[in-house]
Design a protein around this motif. Structure first.
Motif, PDB file in Angstrom:
ATOM      1  N   CYS A   1       0.850  -1.188   0.000  1.00  0.00           N
ATOM      2  CA  CYS A   1       0.000   0.000   0.000  1.00  0.00           C
ATOM      3  C   CYS A   1       0.887   1.239   0.000  1.00  0.00           C
ATOM      4  CB  CYS A   1      -0.913   0.009   1.229  1.00  0.00           C
ATOM      5  SG  CYS A   1      -1.993   1.452   1.336  1.00  0.00           S
ATOM      6  N   ASN A   2       0.660   2.128  -0.959  1.00  0.00           N
ATOM      7  CA  ASN A   2       1.422   3.372  -1.068  1.00  0.00           C
ATOM      8  C   ASN A   2       0.433   4.530  -1.102  1.00  0.00           C
ATOM      9  OD1 ASN A   2       3.139   5.474  -1.619  1.00  0.00           O
ATOM     10  ND2 ASN A   2       3.811   4.731  -3.598  1.00  0.00           N
ATOM     11  N   VAL A   3       0.067   5.024   0.073  1.00  0.00           N
ATOM     12  CA  VAL A   3      -0.877   6.124   0.185  1.00  0.00           C
ATOM     13  C   VAL A   3      -0.353   7.218   1.104  1.00  0.00           C
ATOM     14  CG1 VAL A   3      -3.168   6.791   1.007  1.00  0.00           C
ATOM     15  CG2 VAL A   3      -2.911   4.716  -0.327  1.00  0.00           C
ATOM     16  N   GLY A   4       0.212   6.844   2.236  1.00  0.00           N
ATOM     17  CA  GLY A   4       0.483   7.796   3.299  1.00  0.00           C
ATOM     18  C   GLY A   4       1.666   8.706   3.092  1.00  0.00           C
ATOM     19  N   THR A   5       2.645   8.326   2.262  1.00  0.00           N
ATOM     20  CA  THR A   5       3.831   9.159   2.057  1.00  0.00           C
ATOM     21  C   THR A   5       4.111   9.290   0.565  1.00  0.00           C
ATOM     22  OG1 THR A   5       5.382   7.283   2.131  1.00  0.00           O
ATOM     23  CG2 THR A   5       4.826   8.331   4.224  1.00  0.00           C
TER      24      THR A   5
ATOM     25  N   SER B   1       9.445  -3.177  -2.683  1.00  0.00           N
ATOM     26  CA  SER B   1       8.819  -1.904  -2.343  1.00  0.00           C
ATOM     27  C   SER B   1       8.429  -1.905  -0.881  1.00  0.00           C
ATOM     28  CB  SER B   1       7.572  -1.666  -3.199  1.00  0.00           C
ATOM     29  OG  SER B   1       6.882  -0.501  -2.772  1.00  0.00           O
ATOM     30  N   GLY B   2       8.460  -0.709  -0.271  1.00  0.00           N
ATOM     31  CA  GLY B   2       7.932  -0.538   1.062  1.00  0.00           C
ATOM     32  C   GLY B   2       6.428  -0.406   1.027  1.00  0.00           C
ATOM     33  N   SER B   3       5.829  -0.305   2.213  1.00  0.00           N
ATOM     34  CA  SER B   3       4.374  -0.280   2.293  1.00  0.00           C
ATOM     35  C   SER B   3       3.927   0.482   3.525  1.00  0.00           C
ATOM     36  CB  SER B   3       3.830  -1.715   2.330  1.00  0.00           C
ATOM     37  OG  SER B   3       2.421  -1.740   2.493  1.00  0.00           O
ATOM     38  N   ASP B   4       2.685   0.998   3.473  1.00  0.00           N
ATOM     39  CA  ASP B   4       2.128   1.763   4.582  1.00  0.00           C
ATOM     40  C   ASP B   4       1.769   0.905   5.784  1.00  0.00           C
ATOM     41  OD1 ASP B   4       2.378   4.034   3.117  1.00  0.00           O
ATOM     42  OD2 ASP B   4       0.260   4.288   2.664  1.00  0.00           O
ATOM     43  N   ASP B   5       1.782  -0.413   5.641  1.00  0.00           N
ATOM     44  CA  ASP B   5       1.453  -1.276   6.771  1.00  0.00           C
ATOM     45  C   ASP B   5       2.688  -1.692   7.557  1.00  0.00           C
ATOM     46  OD1 ASP B   5       2.606  -2.961   4.944  1.00  0.00           O
ATOM     47  OD2 ASP B   5       1.024  -4.469   4.976  1.00  0.00           O
ATOM     48  N   GLY B   6       3.844  -1.053   7.278  1.00  0.00           N
ATOM     49  CA  GLY B   6       5.069  -1.378   7.986  1.00  0.00           C
ATOM     50  C   GLY B   6       5.811  -2.560   7.427  1.00  0.00           C
ATOM     51  N   ARG B   7       5.335  -3.117   6.307  1.00  0.00           N
ATOM     52  CA  ARG B   7       5.998  -4.257   5.687  1.00  0.00           C
ATOM     53  C   ARG B   7       6.743  -3.812   4.430  1.00  0.00           C
ATOM     54  NH1 ARG B   7       0.941  -6.237   7.447  1.00  0.00           N
ATOM     55  NH2 ARG B   7       1.087  -8.046   8.816  1.00  0.00           N
ATOM     56  N   TRP B   8       7.598  -4.699   3.931  1.00  0.00           N
ATOM     57  CA  TRP B   8       8.152  -4.510   2.594  1.00  0.00           C
ATOM     58  C   TRP B   8       8.057  -5.825   1.843  1.00  0.00           C
ATOM     59  CZ3 TRP B   8      13.251  -6.276   0.968  1.00  0.00           C
ATOM     60  CH2 TRP B   8      13.991  -6.903   1.970  1.00  0.00           C
ATOM     61  N   PHE B   9       7.888  -5.721   0.527  1.00  0.00           N
ATOM     62  CA  PHE B   9       7.522  -6.850  -0.318  1.00  0.00           C
ATOM     63  C   PHE B   9       8.596  -7.077  -1.381  1.00  0.00           C
ATOM     64  CE2 PHE B   9       3.745  -5.326   1.620  1.00  0.00           C
ATOM     65  CZ  PHE B   9       2.819  -6.362   1.656  1.00  0.00           C
ATOM     66  N   ILE B  10       8.795  -8.335  -1.743  1.00  0.00           N
ATOM     67  CA  ILE B  10       9.723  -8.704  -2.817  1.00  0.00           C
ATOM     68  C   ILE B  10       8.973  -9.589  -3.813  1.00  0.00           C
ATOM     69  CG2 ILE B  10      11.931  -9.768  -3.425  1.00  0.00           C
ATOM     70  CD1 ILE B  10      12.822  -9.393  -0.540  1.00  0.00           C
TER      71      ILE B  10
ATOM     72  N   LEU C   1      -2.163 -13.314   2.712  1.00  0.00           N
ATOM     73  CA  LEU C   1      -3.366 -12.829   2.045  1.00  0.00           C
ATOM     74  C   LEU C   1      -4.103 -11.814   2.903  1.00  0.00           C
ATOM     75  CD1 LEU C   1      -4.775 -16.077   0.399  1.00  0.00           C
ATOM     76  CD2 LEU C   1      -3.630 -14.167  -0.699  1.00  0.00           C
ATOM     77  N   GLU C   2      -4.122 -12.024   4.211  1.00  0.00           N
ATOM     78  CA  GLU C   2      -4.783 -11.070   5.090  1.00  0.00           C
ATOM     79  C   GLU C   2      -4.128  -9.701   5.014  1.00  0.00           C
ATOM     80  OE1 GLU C   2      -5.705 -10.482   9.878  1.00  0.00           O
ATOM     81  OE2 GLU C   2      -5.035 -12.425   9.111  1.00  0.00           O
ATOM     82  N   ALA C   3      -2.801  -9.680   5.010  1.00  0.00           N
ATOM     83  CA  ALA C   3      -2.084  -8.410   4.918  1.00  0.00           C
ATOM     84  C   ALA C   3      -2.313  -7.743   3.566  1.00  0.00           C
ATOM     85  CB  ALA C   3      -0.590  -8.641   5.142  1.00  0.00           C
ATOM     86  N   MET C   4      -2.251  -8.522   2.485  1.00  0.00           N
ATOM     87  CA  MET C   4      -2.422  -7.947   1.154  1.00  0.00           C
ATOM     88  C   MET C   4      -3.846  -7.437   0.944  1.00  0.00           C
ATOM     89  SD  MET C   4      -0.209 -10.748  -1.020  1.00  0.00           S
ATOM     90  CE  MET C   4      -0.124  -9.835  -2.541  1.00  0.00           C
ATOM     91  N   GLU C   5      -4.818  -8.193   1.417  1.00  0.00           N
ATOM     92  CA  GLU C   5      -6.204  -7.752   1.249  1.00  0.00           C
ATOM     93  C   GLU C   5      -6.483  -6.493   2.062  1.00  0.00           C
ATOM     94  OE1 GLU C   5      -8.311 -11.240   2.321  1.00  0.00           O
ATOM     95  OE2 GLU C   5      -8.152 -12.158   0.331  1.00  0.00           O
ATOM     96  N   SER C   6      -5.863  -6.386   3.228  1.00  0.00           N
ATOM     97  CA  SER C   6      -5.999  -5.158   4.015  1.00  0.00           C
ATOM     98  C   SER C   6      -5.425  -3.966   3.267  1.00  0.00           C
ATOM     99  CB  SER C   6      -5.287  -5.326   5.363  1.00  0.00           C
ATOM    100  OG  SER C   6      -5.294  -4.117   6.095  1.00  0.00           O
ATOM    101  N   ASN C   7      -4.280  -4.160   2.626  1.00  0.00           N
ATOM    102  CA  ASN C   7      -3.676  -3.082   1.841  1.00  0.00           C
ATOM    103  C   ASN C   7      -4.550  -2.706   0.655  1.00  0.00           C
ATOM    104  OD1 ASN C   7      -1.422  -2.719   3.460  1.00  0.00           O
ATOM    105  ND2 ASN C   7      -0.207  -4.240   2.358  1.00  0.00           N
ATOM    106  N   GLN C   8      -5.169  -3.710   0.021  1.00  0.00           N
ATOM    107  CA  GLN C   8      -6.031  -3.407  -1.113  1.00  0.00           C
ATOM    108  C   GLN C   8      -7.261  -2.623  -0.687  1.00  0.00           C
ATOM    109  OE1 GLN C   8      -5.268  -3.956  -4.417  1.00  0.00           O
ATOM    110  NE2 GLN C   8      -3.320  -4.401  -3.424  1.00  0.00           N
TER     111      GLN C   8
END
Length: 765
Positions: free
Chosen positions: A625-629, A646-655, A721-728
């Motif tokens: 999720c890229n919204v907050g910054t 990429s980084g993310s607004d949920d405090g995670r980073w994804f590869i 999936l829970e984290a990704m769906e929350s970001n979506q």
């Protein structure tokens, strides 16, 4: 769901091949081994570097990978040693606002470093002058100080092998070239003595609302990059949907900022087709970068996903489109029935050697994956993994499969995307349906899925055309008959509402001075740019190339632990806004009507403008999720750039795997937001930073390979999936509904520097 291997192969085979096959280039093998899926899946947190007092907005390695530089909201630059993981230097820069970018200057023995900040300044420091000083011995005098920007400096770029020049991209719409040999200082912006002739790109009249619209407004630059393989190529991105590629050899001479210049001609525009015609002022890029080999670019969008594009026109995967292609993609056009022929036998030969056995094995695997995806579609389970299975077939093995299997996979993926309904899934389904129709124009599934996708996008008239075509192809299908009936009802309701409004009479728009501005108007409008429903007819506004600017003063109160909801990762607090207009709003015009004069006839200007061709996406990376910054990075990992992070607004980073977009790893890297992800030049090692005041270091130390952090041995799919769906859900949420979170999060980050709090330049936030 059954797993399948990644495309980088078995790491043991790579190691054995380095010794067995003398024809194998050992250097290529070493590059492949730096980042490999088997080691990426073992990534875990190795250490946290402590030394900053606030958010760490920028990190970068030196060319040899022995040093790491970081910049923070505390206005300090820190230099860290890689081998000892120790803080070597801490520079009190003298910046009066948060630092957004830092770099080592090449070919200077890592003695020169540069920073750009929210105070609109670029500062150069010589580390050799710090010898004998303590880590916190007070402010350091810069070797060079450039104050010619008028707004925040968001990104710096350097050229490999060039120790004399740094480039700075600012939200004032200019990209400047600072040559240390020509001077080490310049007058502050706005001073009567200012005549800095260092503007390489003047894009103060360069932003586009959409592909069809001419550039008119200030392009607030957010990011820039210079190709390491072809350093004459310069990539920039800002507060519109289009990244721009320039050839520095073809640009005009450096100019001053006294006159606004017409935007120079760029080599290429880059933008996913479905984003090119949005006309949404909030859509903008947060990061652009070249791949290690310079053949691809990576774009990260705010409120959107990460996209990969090709640069090389000779590449078969490059797709250029124009403004007419955008509407044509969703328009039904009857053509004679046709099917693609199966590939000829010669396609199974390479260098005179038959590859039938290997190809047959790959085709067999692809058929298995398609069957798995179809089963998931029917059962409505494991949709995410079913889509990844289709991605593997279409993006990982496209050259091995025939038209029939490809058509089946395209239709299956389109249907799966329409079931999942993540952001832009319907647009991706439209693409798949079009590709399927090119293979078989009489395909019922392709036409029906296209109707479903267009209905989800709210294009009911276009959807009806495809639904009727599908009904003609299968007259007795009850599902498509119901679809046609529903679409006709929706169109009838829309027409009735339109007639009711017309009969009631639409209220006349209020005078501009009496209009009440919403918070959305303030935060997400560009200069002289607002929606037609807000500022009257669009034609009236486009004729004017200047508009009053707005100021926003605010007071905020965020109390310690009460202000941060850990469970939802949201901030709570009070916010008082005072909105007023700036008196002096006259914008400067340039030669030849570069920004246009209000008195120029709009028809002449519009008829003279021909929209440029744009390069479309070839891969999409989702889950974050890229919204907050607006400083969130997307990066290539490894010397070959085979992975994307990429980084993310949920405090995670994804590869992700670059080729297929398949998620490889998801790690928790910050208490709030991960903004920066930087791979070590040679080692399998990554540094990340964000809202936390620490820098996280990652390497493959987990005992068990896993998709989640730490090498979990238990069930992980549900967590991912829970984290990704929350970001979506955050991405798909109405922007007006999440504005308080975004604003408070930015306040917490101090992205609005003290120098810009009063007045607050809302159009460039």
């Amino acid at each position: 769901m059954e797993e399948w291997p990644f495309h980088d192969g078995n790491i043991h085979n790579l190691l054995d091949g380095r010794h067995i096959d003398i024809r194998q280039n050992c250097r290529d093998v070493d590059h492949s081994l730096q980042m490999h899926s088997s080691v990426i899946r073992r990534f875990a947190l190795e250490e946290e570097l402590e030394g900053h007092q606030s958010c760490v907005n920028a990190i970068a390695w030196n060319s040899s990978g022995t040093l790491l530089i970081s910049g923070s909201d505390d206005a300090r630059i820190n230099i860290w040693g890689y081998s000892g993981r120790k803080l070597l230097h801490s520079i009190e820069t003298g910046h009066s606002a948060n630092i957004f970018c830092t770099k080592f200057i090449p070919e200077t023995s890592d003695e020169l470093v540069v920073s750009g900040a929210g105070d609109a300044e670029v500062r150069l420091f010589n580390l050799s002058r710090l010898n004998g000083r303590g880590l916190h011995d007070g402010a350091t005098t810069p070797s060079a100080l450039y104050q010619c920007h008028t707004r925040r400096v968001k990104k710096l770029a350097v050229e490999v092998g060039n120790p004399n020049v740094v480039w700075s991209a600012s939200e004032d719409g200019t990209l400047r070239q600072h040559d240390f040999r020509e001077g080490t200082s310049c007058p502050p912006a706005g001073s009567s003595q200012q005549e800095c002739r260092n503007v390489l790109l003047d894009l103060r009249c360069g932003a586009k609302r959409s592909l069809a619209d001419p550039p008119k407004h200030t392009l607030a630059l957010k990011s820039c990059d210079i190709s390491s393989t072809r350093p004459h190529l310069l990539l920039v991105g800002g507060n519109d949907a289009f990244a721009r590629l320039y050839d520095r050899r073809m640009l005009p001479p450096l100019t001053s900022c006294r006159k606004r210049m017409s935007p120079p001609t760029c080599v290429n525009y880059f933008c996913p087709m479905h984003l090119s015609d949005r006309g949404r002022s909030s859509l903008h890029l947060t990061h652009v970068t070249f791949s290690p080999n310079g053949e691809e670019v990576l774009l990260s969008y705010s409120g959107e996903h990460v996209y990969l594009m090709d640069i090389n026109h000779a590449s078969g995967s490059v797709m250029q489109y124009s403004s007419g292609d955008v509407s044509e993609l969703m328009t039904f056009t009857p053509v004679p029935n046709r099917r693609e022929h199966q590939p000829s036998v010669s396609s199974f030969f390479q260098n005179g050697l038959q590859k039938r056995s290997n190809t047959a094995a790959r085709v067999g695997k692809c058929r298995m994956l398609v069957e798995i995806a179809k089963r998931s579609l029917e059962e409505r389970t494991n949709i995410f993994h079913a889509i990844e299975a289709c991605n593997e077939v279409l993006d990982g093995n496209n050259g091995d499969i025939g038209p029939s299997l490809r058509h089946e996979c395209l239709c299956t993926r389109a249907a799966l995307l329409l079931q999942r309904k993540w952001k832009n899934d319907a647009h991706m389904a439209v693409r798949d349906c079009r590709d399927a129709q090119r293979i078989d124009n009489s395909s019922f599934r392709a036409h029906y899925c296209m109707a479903e996708a267009l209905e989800q996008l709210g294009k009911h008239k276009e959807a009806l055309n495809f639904a009727v075509a599908a009904q003609c192809l299968s007259p007795f299908d009850t599902m498509v008959a119901e679809k046609v009936e529903n679409l006709n009802k929706q169109l009838a309701v829309a027409e009735a509402e339109k007639n009711n409004k017309a009969s009631d009479g639409s209220p006349k728009s209020e005078p501009r001075a009496g209009r009440v501005l919403s918070l959305s108007d303030i935060l997400y409008r560009t200069e002289g740019n607002s929606d037609a429903s807000q500022d009257g007819p669009r034609s009236d506004r486009e004729d004017s190339d200047y508009d009053e600017e707005l100021e926003l003063d605010f007071e905020t109160s965020i109390s310690g632990d009460e202000g941060h909801d850990v469970e939802s990762n949201m901030l709570h607090g009070s916010l008082n806004l005072r909105i007023h207009r700036r008196g002096d709003a006259i914008r400067e015009t340039g030669p030849n009507g570069s920004c246009g004069s209000p008195s120029l006839p709009s028809q002449n200007k519009k008829s003279a403008y021909e929209p440029e061709a744009v390069i479309d996406m070839k891969q999409r990376y989702i889950g974050h999720c890229n919204v907050g910054t607006d400083i969130k990075q997307a990066s290539f990992l490894g010397q070959r750039g085979e992975y994307v992070a990429s980084g993310s607004d949920d405090g995670r980073w994804f590869i992700w795997e670059k080729r297929t977009g398949r998620l490889i790893k998801m790690l928790l890297g910050d208490g709030a937001v991960v903004n920066c992800v930087q791979c070590h030049p040679f080692d399998c090692f990554v540094a990340t930073s964000g809202i936390d005041s620490t820098i996280k270091l990652w390497c493959p130390t987990a005992a068990v390979p896993s998709m989640v952090a730490g090498g979990s041995t238990g069930p992980e799919t549900s967590n991912v999936l829970e984290a990704m769906e929350s970001n979506q859900r955050k991405l798909c949420r109405n922007r007006e509904a999440i504005l308080p979170f975004e604003l408070l999060e930015r306040l917490r980050m101090h992205e609005f520097s003290e120098g810009s709090l009063h007045p607050f330049e809302c159009a460039q936030s």
